[in-house]
Design a protein around this motif. Structure first.
Motif, PDB file in Angstrom:
ATOM      1  N   ARG A 139     -61.845   7.774  29.120  1.00  0.00           N
ATOM      2  CA  ARG A 139     -60.609   7.815  28.832  1.00  0.00           C
ATOM      3  C   ARG A 139     -59.835   6.574  29.315  1.00  0.00           C
ATOM      4  NH1 ARG A 139     -58.234  13.542  30.020  1.00  0.00           N
ATOM      5  NH2 ARG A 139     -60.023  14.150  28.907  1.00  0.00           N
ATOM      6  N   GLU A 140     -59.132   6.095  28.385  1.00  0.00           N
ATOM      7  CA  GLU A 140     -58.420   4.804  28.716  1.00  0.00           C
ATOM      8  C   GLU A 140     -56.983   5.003  28.724  1.00  0.00           C
ATOM      9  OE1 GLU A 140     -61.643   1.766  26.787  1.00  0.00           O
ATOM     10  OE2 GLU A 140     -60.228   2.212  25.523  1.00  0.00           O
ATOM     11  N   PHE A 141     -56.171   4.153  29.359  1.00  0.00           N
ATOM     12  CA  PHE A 141     -54.940   4.179  29.392  1.00  0.00           C
ATOM     13  C   PHE A 141     -54.214   3.619  28.067  1.00  0.00           C
ATOM     14  CE2 PHE A 141     -50.455   3.508  30.930  1.00  0.00           C
ATOM     15  CZ  PHE A 141     -50.220   2.460  30.732  1.00  0.00           C
ATOM     16  N   VAL A 142     -53.271   4.155  27.508  1.00  0.00           N
ATOM     17  CA  VAL A 142     -52.527   3.788  26.167  1.00  0.00           C
ATOM     18  C   VAL A 142     -51.204   3.327  26.684  1.00  0.00           C
ATOM     19  CG1 VAL A 142     -51.659   4.277  24.244  1.00  0.00           C
ATOM     20  CG2 VAL A 142     -53.775   5.411  24.884  1.00  0.00           C
ATOM     21  N   ALA A 143     -50.225   3.996  27.104  1.00  0.00           N
ATOM     22  CA  ALA A 143     -48.935   3.727  27.648  1.00  0.00           C
ATOM     23  C   ALA A 143     -48.348   4.693  28.566  1.00  0.00           C
ATOM     24  CB  ALA A 143     -48.033   3.916  26.486  1.00  0.00           C
ATOM     25  N   ALA A 144     -47.520   4.332  29.396  1.00  0.00           N
ATOM     26  CA  ALA A 144     -46.574   5.321  30.491  1.00  0.00           C
ATOM     27  C   ALA A 144     -45.120   4.731  30.558  1.00  0.00           C
ATOM     28  CB  ALA A 144     -47.416   5.144  31.568  1.00  0.00           C
ATOM     29  N   ILE A 145     -44.438   5.704  30.851  1.00  0.00           N
ATOM     30  CA  ILE A 145     -43.052   5.640  30.951  1.00  0.00           C
ATOM     31  C   ILE A 145     -42.528   6.222  32.106  1.00  0.00           C
ATOM     32  CG2 ILE A 145     -42.460   7.370  29.444  1.00  0.00           C
ATOM     33  CD1 ILE A 145     -40.255   5.808  28.285  1.00  0.00           C
ATOM     34  N   ARG A 146     -41.448   5.555  32.884  1.00  0.00           N
ATOM     35  CA  ARG A 146     -40.590   6.262  33.752  1.00  0.00           C
ATOM     36  C   ARG A 146     -39.259   6.047  32.989  1.00  0.00           C
ATOM     37  NH1 ARG A 146     -38.535   5.646  39.855  1.00  0.00           N
ATOM     38  NH2 ARG A 146     -37.590   7.419  40.102  1.00  0.00           N
ATOM     39  N   TRP A 147     -38.788   4.933  33.205  1.00  0.00           N
ATOM     40  CA  TRP A 147     -37.413   4.474  32.588  1.00  0.00           C
ATOM     41  C   TRP A 147     -37.829   3.649  31.427  1.00  0.00           C
ATOM     42  CZ3 TRP A 147     -35.173   8.590  34.702  1.00  0.00           C
ATOM     43  CH2 TRP A 147     -35.298   8.466  35.946  1.00  0.00           C
ATOM     44  N   SER A 148     -38.817   2.799  31.247  1.00  0.00           N
ATOM     45  CA  SER A 148     -39.308   2.010  30.459  1.00  0.00           C
ATOM     46  C   SER A 148     -40.731   2.248  30.304  1.00  0.00           C
ATOM     47  CB  SER A 148     -38.498   0.582  30.655  1.00  0.00           C
ATOM     48  OG  SER A 148     -39.256  -0.017  31.751  1.00  0.00           O
ATOM     49  N   GLY A 149     -41.231   1.789  29.265  1.00  0.00           N
ATOM     50  CA  GLY A 149     -42.744   1.669  28.969  1.00  0.00           C
ATOM     51  C   GLY A 149     -43.408   0.482  29.295  1.00  0.00           C
ATOM     52  N   ILE A 150     -44.636   0.813  29.667  1.00  0.00           N
ATOM     53  CA  ILE A 150     -45.654  -0.166  29.662  1.00  0.00           C
ATOM     54  C   ILE A 150     -46.763   0.201  28.805  1.00  0.00           C
ATOM     55  CG2 ILE A 150     -44.981  -0.927  32.147  1.00  0.00           C
ATOM     56  CD1 ILE A 150     -47.558   0.643  32.980  1.00  0.00           C
TER      57      ILE A 150
END
Length: 121
Positions: free
Chosen positions: A45-56
């Motif tokens: 399983r791989e990271f795609v995107a994440a967000i708190r206030w802005s995305g990475i």
């Protein structure tokens, strides 16, 4: 009890778009980091995107995917454009109790059931 329900995957041709969503319930998530991770057959399983206030974003999806959240609805979205066959995977939404945005799978505490994204060539 925390629940995450992912939906909105599907089958699309290369170059097409999809917009999976993830509905959260059970507690207030407005300050927590939410993310999308994916798992292709035979791969981790791989990271795609994440967000708190802005995305990475993972390098492979930068410029094509956009992660957003609607805190009032406790819902997160992943706008997927210019899809490629190599994007084919089950996409999982996840939440971490951390307030620091993270790309590490092990940092995520709650997981949804996943939604299948299939991109045909």
């Amino acid at each position: 009890q925390v629940q995450l329900v992912a939906s909105g995957g599907g089958l699309v041709q290369a170059g097409g778009s999809l917009r999976p969503s993830c509905a959260a319930s059970g507690r207030t998530f407005s300050n927590y980091v939410m993310g999308w991770l994916c798992q292709a057959p035979g791969k981790v399983r791989e990271f795609v995107a994440a967000i708190r206030w802005s995305g990475i974003y993972a390098d492979a999806v930068k410029g094509r995917f956009t992660i957003t959240r609607d805190s009032a609805k406790s819902t997160m979205y992943l706008q997927m454009n210019s899809l490629k066959p190599e994007d084919t995977a089950v996409y999982y939404c996840a939440v971490t109790r951390s307030v620091v945005v993270t790309i590490r799978r092990s940092d995520y505490d709650y997981w949804g059931q996943g939604t299948q994204v299939t991109v045909s060539s």
